[in-house]
Motif scaffolding. Structure first.
Motif, short mmCIF file in Angstrom:
data_model
loop_
_atom_site.label_atom_id
_atom_site.label_comp_id
_atom_site.label_asym_id
_atom_site.label_seq_id
_atom_site.Cartn_x
_atom_site.Cartn_y
_atom_site.Cartn_z
N ALA A 85 1.21 -100.63 -85.86
CA ALA A 85 1.79 -100.85 -84.02
C ALA A 85 0.59 -101.30 -82.82
CB ALA A 85 2.58 -99.64 -83.91
N ALA A 86 -0.20 -102.12 -83.19
CA ALA A 86 -0.85 -102.55 -82.20
C ALA A 86 -0.94 -104.30 -82.15
CB ALA A 86 -1.88 -102.82 -82.57
N GLN B 260 -6.85 -107.24 -81.30
CA GLN B 260 -7.21 -105.56 -81.25
C GLN B 260 -7.47 -104.81 -82.39
OE1 GLN B 260 -4.25 -102.89 -79.44
NE2 GLN B 260 -4.95 -103.48 -77.16
N ILE B 261 -7.09 -105.77 -83.02
CA ILE B 261 -7.04 -105.89 -85.02
C ILE B 261 -8.09 -106.05 -85.68
CG2 ILE B 261 -6.25 -105.17 -87.01
CD1 ILE B 261 -3.28 -104.18 -85.11
N PHE B 262 -8.15 -107.61 -84.98
CA PHE B 262 -8.91 -109.08 -86.30
C PHE B 262 -10.36 -108.58 -85.54
CE2 PHE B 262 -10.61 -112.70 -86.33
CZ PHE B 262 -10.42 -112.97 -87.79
N PRO B 263 -10.80 -108.67 -85.14
CA PRO B 263 -12.04 -107.67 -85.06
C PRO B 263 -12.63 -106.85 -86.11
CG PRO B 263 -11.32 -108.55 -83.09
CD PRO B 263 -10.38 -108.10 -83.43
N HIS B 264 -11.88 -105.55 -86.76
CA HIS B 264 -12.15 -104.82 -87.12
C HIS B 264 -11.72 -104.87 -88.15
CE1 HIS B 264 -12.06 -101.99 -83.78
NE2 HIS B 264 -11.48 -102.17 -83.47
#
Length: 59
Positions: free
Chosen positions: A38-39, A43-47
């Motif tokens: 749920a984001a 925001q998730i791709f760099p991680h």
């Protein structure tokens, strides 16, 4: 002697059954996994893009 023949016969039947069932199963199996996060993707791709960042979010 009859008991030994009965046991060997039973073992042979089980082995034949396993071989027959194995011949009927498909040769390839595909396993897929999905996870809903749920984001937003930005925001998730760099991680997940960097292997060095793997330790920060991996359980």
């Amino acid at each position: 002697m009859r008991v030994i023949k009965w046991i060997l016969g039973s073992v042979a039947v089980v082995i034949v059954a396993f071989v027959a069932i194995g011949m009927l199963l498909p040769r390839e199996v595909t396993v897929e996994r999905q996870a809903a996060i749920a984001a937003p993707a930005d925001q998730i791709f760099p991680h997940i893009n960097s292997l060095k960042a793997n330790e920060a979010w991996s359980p």
